[in-house]
Write an enzyme that holds these catalytic residues in place. Structure first.
Site, short mmCIF file in Angstrom:
data_model
loop_
_atom_site.label_atom_id
_atom_site.label_comp_id
_atom_site.label_asym_id
_atom_site.label_seq_id
_atom_site.Cartn_x
_atom_site.Cartn_y
_atom_site.Cartn_z
N HIS A 169 4.39 28.29 -37.81
CA HIS A 169 3.27 26.80 -37.82
C HIS A 169 3.28 26.52 -39.28
CE1 HIS A 169 1.50 29.03 -34.18
NE2 HIS A 169 1.87 27.93 -33.77
N ALA A 215 -3.75 30.13 -33.30
CA ALA A 215 -3.19 31.58 -33.54
C ALA A 215 -2.09 31.36 -34.57
CB ALA A 215 -2.92 32.36 -32.29
P1 AMP Z 1 2.35 26.60 -30.31
O1 AMP Z 1 1.25 26.67 -31.15
O2 AMP Z 1 3.12 27.70 -30.02
O3 AMP Z 1 2.39 25.27 -29.57
O4 AMP Z 1 3.38 25.83 -31.59
C1 AMP Z 1 3.01 24.63 -32.24
C2 AMP Z 1 4.14 24.23 -33.23
O5 AMP Z 1 4.93 25.27 -33.83
C3 AMP Z 1 5.63 23.70 -32.03
O6 AMP Z 1 6.27 22.56 -32.53
C4 AMP Z 1 6.36 25.10 -32.04
O7 AMP Z 1 7.52 24.71 -31.56
C5 AMP Z 1 6.25 25.48 -33.52
N1 AMP Z 1 6.63 26.81 -33.71
C6 AMP Z 1 6.09 27.90 -32.82
N2 AMP Z 1 6.99 29.11 -33.38
C7 AMP Z 1 7.65 28.47 -34.38
C8 AMP Z 1 8.59 29.47 -35.21
N3 AMP Z 1 8.96 30.74 -34.97
N4 AMP Z 1 9.31 28.83 -36.17
C9 AMP Z 1 9.13 27.43 -36.09
N5 AMP Z 1 8.36 26.62 -35.37
C10 AMP Z 1 7.67 27.26 -34.44
#
Ligand code: AMP
Length: 256
Positions: free
Chosen positions: A14, A9
């Site tokens: 990301h 998503a």
């Molecule tokens: P997730 O898919 O939520 O597990 O996130 C995957 C990676 O993207 C993780 O390292 C999160 O910390 C990073 N991430 C999620 N949201 C953000 C954001 N708003 N800004 C920067 N990195 C993000």
């Protein structure tokens, strides 16, 4: 090789990680894996968004070299159970409100690192505690990977980007702005000699906002996540709250 593990998503948060990986590596791998072991709430797992076609388009557009998108049975054996002792980090803040969450995170990141074998892995500051947990695992297991923390990408009005934001109603979304506002307020009004009062004031801003149910608001040492004192070097304010039916987290580095 640079590696960006995700739950999919994908949004610009990301993509910013992938861009940072591209600047620092010759080949970039992104994984999309909705890891069942890190969801302590089965309903949250079920409703987690999985728009894989749109994700693939975004990865193609940004020029990511490889997508690793395994099925669950390729990663886990039936009823696989093991855990790593990461100490306090397992029980503080997110660990307290999402029991077992970081055991799931360490399991999956351990497996992803073992399969992908990256030189460098990029994680967002958005999941600040997760970065500490993974750093602890890499240190404990002497894993040959360097970790890089990337800044939080926000919408223009300050809301931290998150895959869960699509569940916010327009009203929830408006009320959710109090999280980044309270964090910015702490940053702008910080007084190392007055941390408890500042924390209390920011906590009140959040709990007074209609439609928002805070779980925690803490001002802590950025290394240990223990309560910050006047002598703490790296200070971070972290918040978790429900906006309607959606659980959101955010944080900000406050400086010294
Ligand atoms: P997730 O898919 O939520 O597990 O996130 C995957 C990676 O993207 C993780 O390292 C999160 O910390 C990073 N991430 C999620 N949201 C953000 C954001 N708003 N800004 C920067 N990195 C993000």
């Amino acid at each position: 090789m640079g590696f960006v593990p995700t739950l999919g998503a994908l949004h610009q948060g990301h993509i910013s990680l992938i861009k940072q990986a591209q600047q620092n590596s010759t080949e970039v791998v992104c994984s999309i894996f909705v890891n069942p072991t890190q969801f302590n709430d089965p309903k949250d797992l079920e409703k987690y968004p999985r728009p894989i076609a749109a994700d693939i388009r975004m990865l193609e557009q940004v020029g990511c070299d490889i997508l690793f998108n395994p099925p669950v049975n390729e990663i886990y054996d039936d009823n696989e159970k093991w855990h790593l002792n990461i100490g306090d980090l397992d029980h503080l803040l997110e660990g307290k409100f999402r029991p077992g969450h970081y055991q799931g995170v360490t399991q999956v990141v351990y497996k992803l690192f073992s399969i992908v074998k990256p030189d460098v892995a990029f994680f967002g500051q958005k999941d600040y505690q997760q970065f500490l947990v993974i750093s602890k695992m890499v240190e404990l297991l002497n894993m040959p990977v360097k970790l890089v923390m990337c800044p939080i990408e926000r919408e223009n009005d300050g809301l931290a980007m998150s895959s869960r934001n699509i569940h916010l109603t327009p009203d929830d979304r408006q009320h959710a702005l109090i999280l980044s506002k309270a964090l910015s307020w702490v940053k702008n009004n910080f007084d190392a000699g007055n941390i408890p009062a500042i924390k209390q004031q920011a906590g009140l801003m959040i709990s007074n906002e209609p439609g928002i149910e805070p779980e925690y608001f803490e001002i802590v040492d950025g290394q240990t996540l223990h309560t910050a004192t006047a002598n703490t070097k790296t200070i971070v304010a972290l918040v978790a709250a429900w906006a309607g039916k959606t659980r959101l987290i955010d944080n900000m580095l406050i400086g010294s």
